[in-house]
Every structure is written in C-alpha cells, then in structure tokens.
Design a protein around this motif. Structure first.
Motif, short mmCIF file in Angstrom:
data_model
loop_
_atom_site.label_atom_id
_atom_site.label_comp_id
_atom_site.label_asym_id
_atom_site.label_seq_id
_atom_site.Cartn_x
_atom_site.Cartn_y
_atom_site.Cartn_z
N LYS A 62 0.80 -1.23 0.00
CA LYS A 62 0.00 0.00 0.00
C LYS A 62 0.83 1.28 0.00
O LYS A 62 0.35 2.33 -0.41
N LEU A 63 2.07 1.21 0.46
CA LEU A 63 2.86 2.43 0.66
C LEU A 63 3.31 3.07 -0.64
O LEU A 63 3.61 2.38 -1.61
N PRO A 64 3.43 4.41 -0.65
CA PRO A 64 4.05 5.08 -1.79
C PRO A 64 5.56 4.82 -1.76
O PRO A 64 6.10 4.50 -0.69
N PRO A 65 6.25 4.99 -2.88
CA PRO A 65 7.70 4.70 -2.91
C PRO A 65 8.51 5.66 -2.04
O PRO A 65 9.72 5.45 -1.89
N THR A 66 7.89 6.68 -1.48
CA THR A 66 8.61 7.69 -0.70
C THR A 66 8.59 7.43 0.80
O THR A 66 9.17 8.19 1.57
N ASP A 67 7.93 6.37 1.26
CA ASP A 67 7.76 6.16 2.70
C ASP A 67 9.08 5.76 3.38
O ASP A 67 9.84 4.94 2.87
N SER A 68 9.34 6.34 4.55
CA SER A 68 10.56 6.08 5.34
C SER A 68 10.83 4.59 5.55
O SER A 68 11.97 4.16 5.65
N ARG A 69 9.75 3.80 5.64
CA ARG A 69 9.94 2.36 5.87
C ARG A 69 10.66 1.68 4.73
O ARG A 69 11.19 0.59 4.87
N LEU A 70 10.69 2.34 3.56
CA LEU A 70 11.32 1.74 2.38
C LEU A 70 12.75 2.23 2.19
O LEU A 70 13.42 1.86 1.23
N ARG A 71 13.21 3.05 3.09
CA ARG A 71 14.57 3.59 2.95
C ARG A 71 15.58 2.49 3.27
O ARG A 71 15.64 1.98 4.40
N PRO A 72 16.41 2.11 2.28
CA PRO A 72 17.25 0.92 2.43
C PRO A 72 18.28 0.98 3.57
O PRO A 72 18.42 0.02 4.32
N ASP A 73 18.97 2.12 3.72
CA ASP A 73 20.01 2.16 4.77
C ASP A 73 19.40 2.02 6.16
O ASP A 73 19.94 1.33 7.04
N GLN A 74 18.27 2.63 6.33
CA GLN A 74 17.58 2.56 7.62
C GLN A 74 17.11 1.12 7.91
O GLN A 74 17.22 0.63 9.03
N ARG A 75 16.64 0.47 6.88
CA ARG A 75 16.19 -0.93 7.03
C ARG A 75 17.38 -1.83 7.37
O ARG A 75 17.31 -2.69 8.23
N TYR A 76 18.52 -1.62 6.65
CA TYR A 76 19.71 -2.41 6.93
C TYR A 76 20.18 -2.21 8.37
O TYR A 76 20.55 -3.15 9.05
N LEU A 77 20.13 -0.96 8.82
CA LEU A 77 20.55 -0.70 10.20
C LEU A 77 19.63 -1.44 11.17
O LEU A 77 20.09 -2.07 12.12
N GLU A 78 18.33 -1.36 10.91
CA GLU A 78 17.39 -2.04 11.79
C GLU A 78 17.68 -3.54 11.86
O GLU A 78 17.58 -4.16 12.91
N ASN A 79 18.07 -4.09 10.71
CA ASN A 79 18.37 -5.52 10.68
C ASN A 79 19.77 -5.85 11.19
O ASN A 79 20.18 -7.00 11.22
N GLY A 80 20.54 -4.82 11.53
CA GLY A 80 21.89 -5.06 12.03
C GLY A 80 22.87 -5.46 10.96
O GLY A 80 23.77 -6.26 11.19
N GLU A 81 22.70 -4.92 9.74
CA GLU A 81 23.67 -5.15 8.66
C GLU A 81 24.38 -3.83 8.42
O GLU A 81 24.00 -3.05 7.54
N TYR A 82 25.41 -3.58 9.24
CA TYR A 82 26.00 -2.25 9.30
C TYR A 82 26.80 -1.87 8.06
O TYR A 82 26.79 -0.71 7.65
N GLU A 83 27.50 -2.84 7.47
CA GLU A 83 28.29 -2.53 6.28
C GLU A 83 27.39 -2.07 5.14
O GLU A 83 27.60 -1.04 4.52
N LYS A 84 26.37 -2.86 4.88
CA LYS A 84 25.43 -2.52 3.82
C LYS A 84 24.72 -1.21 4.12
O LYS A 84 24.50 -0.39 3.22
N ALA A 85 24.39 -1.00 5.38
CA ALA A 85 23.71 0.22 5.77
C ALA A 85 24.57 1.43 5.45
O ALA A 85 24.12 2.42 4.87
#
Ligand code: CLR
Length: 404
Positions: free
Chosen positions: A317-340
């Motif tokens: 449902k989300l537009p492509p601009t939603d913060s939840r879709l921001r890749p670096d933030q998602r990687y950080l949340e998942n604890g993948e620091y290099e990729k983030a």
C-alpha cells in the motif's frame, strides 16, 4: 452496535504490532564519537557525516509521530470540552504537550535525516489516529506533519535552529504547532529549547528548557516552564506551570517531569508549598508508559518500536517515498551495518543534489504554505490516493535499489 461497528471492533482487536526490533545480523561494535570528531577538527561539526552506527533506525519523520504516543490525552481533552469543561480540556492539552518529550529519555542516537520528498504515514485505528508527514525543504531542513484524531486535528512544521557550543548543541524549534478541536477551539504553542550535552567527553544526554505558551482562542491559556539544568540538581527534568483564564487569574497549577508524569490542582496551591514542589494533593494527568523489557542500544519506547515495522500487507500500500522503504535505515534495523553504511553514502550523495532541486522550483507533494514564514498545511488527498494506489506522481527517491 450494528454489524459494521462490530466488524470494526473486531478488526481493532486483531491489529498486532511488533514488540521487539529484529535481532541484529552482525555483531554490534563500539565506536566512539571522539574518534570521529578528532578526524574532523576544524570542520563545522553539524555538517560532519557520521557513520550509520550513530543513527537509530527511525527517520525524523517517524520521530515526529512519537510525539503522538499519548494522543489519548487529546481525545480526553475533546470530551471534556464537549461537556463544557474548558479547564480540563486545556490541562489535558498541556499534559500532551509535555508528554512528547518523554521518549527522549535515554536516547543517544541520531534519527535519519529524511530525503527531500520523503514521507511517512501512520495509520493507528486502535488509537483513533492517522498521521502523515513529509520533508518539505532541505535548506532549511523542514518537516511538515498532520494528524487526525477523535475530535481533533493537529499539525505543524518543525524548523530547528541549531547552535554549536563546543561541548554541547542547542536546538531551538522555530515552528508553531496547532491543535484544532472539531468544535472550533484552537490552541497554538511552540516547543522549548533542547540542549544536547557532552558531545566530546562523558555521557551524551539532553535536556529541555524554556517556557512554553499554550495559547487558546477561548477562555484559557497555559504557561509551562521547563526548568534549566543545574549542577547537582536533585530534581531534574521538572516542569511547572499554570492555567490562566481570560481575566488573567490563575485557575490551575501544573507540576511534573517531562520524563515521568504531570499533575494538576485547581487554584495555585501547588506552588505555595515553598521549598520543594509537592504533588501530594495533586491529581494525575499523565504518566509515562513503562519501557520495554529489552531496550536494545537504541532505547526505543514500545511505541517507537512499532513505527518502522513493514508487513507485506503494508508494503503493497505504501508510496515509494515512505521512510519504511529507505534501504540504509532498514539495513541498520536488521543489524547489517556494512550494507547500511554503503547505502547511506549513496543516498547522501543524492541528498546533496536537493539544493539544486529546490532552487529549480521543486515543491512538496502533500503540503503547501501561503508565504515564506507561514506554517506548511496539508493539502489533502494522501489517504484517497492510497486507496486507489495512485502513486504515479511520487518520486522514486530511494533509487532503483530493491530490498527483499
Ligand atoms: C552526535 C550524536 C551521536 C549524539 C546523539 C544526538 C541525539 C541525542 C539528538 C540528535 C537529534 C535530536 C532530536 C532532534 C529534534 C528534536 C525535536 C525537539 O523539539 C525535541 C528534541 C528532539 C527530539 C532532539 C532530541 C535529541 C536528539 C535525538
């Protein structure tokens, strides 16, 4: 209750939000802020790009919604006013204005600076609120938000002026917040100054200080004083205030702490107890929720933990601009620091082009203002567009990068 209402109640009972952040994939490591600062001597510190490790997995847009954790105070305020109790209404509004600060306690990481045009929606029917925010300007950095609740609307923009003072940073919010009840009563106020201490040595912490004036358009207004921090303070984080009626007489006093609770009493009794401020004969207005059992290094509240959750249902449902879709933030949340970190660098490069975009007449998609110093107001249509999945005019701000 008719069938429709029953179905709705049933739906609310089935909303399940997460209670924990995902377990980090990579091991957490310690990095000192000092090691970054010494490599950047002489530069404007507010412009130094910090590695992602200093971020928390939330954007500033999401952080704005944290101020609405205790939105039930506004529902109560609406009900009181409807019954003709304007005094209880403003007391609840005042408690709400303070409650937003409680989530700051123990938070030491920076939120992600959203990209120009980044948005965030929060649909929380179980709280009776729907929130929407957009980053509307990069220079100066401006976020506009709009929230609808049971009997009220709340909106404003956050325009922080920051002053670097060697050991600390002072943040002065310049924007005005507006709360409008469905019966026409309106309140305006601004947030107080926040200072972040010990940037170089010691433990980072923040304090909020200054006077908040909550101005109403009917009978009452309220003044709240957030105490300045002093050395060896036995009673830190204190907030004191009073409600004044239209004739200027004090009709109620408020006392409490921004990281804990607020109390009130009618008249000006509380402040009369000389040396220390007592809440013995006062009534509780607001009490902070208990922190989660596993706070993680970000110290998010249980409410904050839910804000970046991305279910497959929501993803559609989300537009492509939603913060939840921001890749670096998602990687950080998942604890993948290099990729983030890699993604953060890529997006920051894009971010630097925002000034050009704005100079070339870029306009926010969902907010508008009448003049340079007016507040940004929601132009409407977001939830309607969401209903029809009409996102064709939304920019692909995070790039072609796809996450799974
Ligand atoms: C340099 C880094 C690593 C230190 C950590 C900085 C933390 C403590 C800072 C970074 C951004 C800050 C937030 C920025 C904006 C606001 C809005 C304001 O109205 C209340 C304070 C609040 C919510 C700040 C609280 C403190 C904060 C979270």
């Amino acid at each position: 209750m008719d069938e429709g209402q029953l179905n709705y109640q049933n739906m609310l009972l089935h909303i399940k939000r997460r209670t924990k952040l995902p377990k980090p994939i990579e091991r957490e490591k310690g990095v000192s802020l000092w090691s970054i600062i010494k490599d950047n001597v002489g530069k404007d510190l507010t412009r130094v790009c910090l590695p992602v490790y200093f971020n928390e997995p939330l954007s500033s847009l999401q952080k704005c919604f944290e101020d609405l954790e205790y939105s039930y105070l506004l529902d109560q305020a609406y009900e009181h006013g409807k019954k003709g109790n304007g005094l209880m209404r403003i007391l609840n509004v005042a408690a709400f204005a303070v409650s937003g600060y409680s989530s700051c306690d123990g938070r030491l990481c920076k939120p992600f600076n959203p990209l120009l045009g980044e948005t965030y929606e929060a649909d929380y029917p179980e709280k009776g609120v729907r929130f929407f925010a957009e980053k509307v300007s990069h220079h100066p950095m401006l976020i506009a938000c709009h929230c609808e609740g049971r009997g009220w609307k709340f909106w404003g923009d956050s325009n922080l002026r920051s002053k670097f003072r060697g050991q600390s940073i002072q943040l002065d919010p310049l924007g005005v917040l507006t709360l409008e009840f469905d019966d026409g009563e309106i309140f305006h106020w601004s947030k107080v100054t926040t200072t972040i201490y010990n940037l170089i040595l010691g433990k980072v912490y923040c304090n909020h200080h200054g006077t908040m004036n909550i101005l109403g358009n009917r009978q009452y207004s309220c003044k709240l004083k957030f105490k300045e921090q002093s050395l060896l303070d036995r009673n830190p984080h204190q907030v004191l205030g009073f409600v004044e009626d239209i004739n200027g007489s004090k009709v109620a006093t408020l006392v409490g702490k921004w990281d804990d609770s607020m109390y009130f009493s009618f008249g000006d009794e509380i402040l009369k107890t000389k040396s220390s401020v007592s809440t013995d004969n006062a009534n509780l207005l607001w009490k902070r929720n208990k922190p989660p059992t596993d706070p993680t290094r970000y110290n998010l509240t249980s409410f904050a933990i839910t804000l970046n959750e991305l279910t497959s249902e929501l993803k559609e449902k989300l537009p492509p601009t939603d913060s939840r879709l921001r890749p670096d933030q998602r990687y950080l949340e998942n604890g993948e620091y290099e990729k983030a970190n890699a993604e953060k660098l890529r997006l920051e490069k894009r971010q630097r082009m925002s000034r050009k975009l704005q100079e070339n007449g870029w306009k926010p998609r969902w907010f508008q203002r009448d003049s340079e110093d007016a507040t940004f107001c929601y132009t409407g249509g977001y939830w309607e567009a969401r209903e029809q999945q009409k996102w064709d005019d939304c920019m692909d701000i995070f790039g072609e990068y796809s996450m799974n």
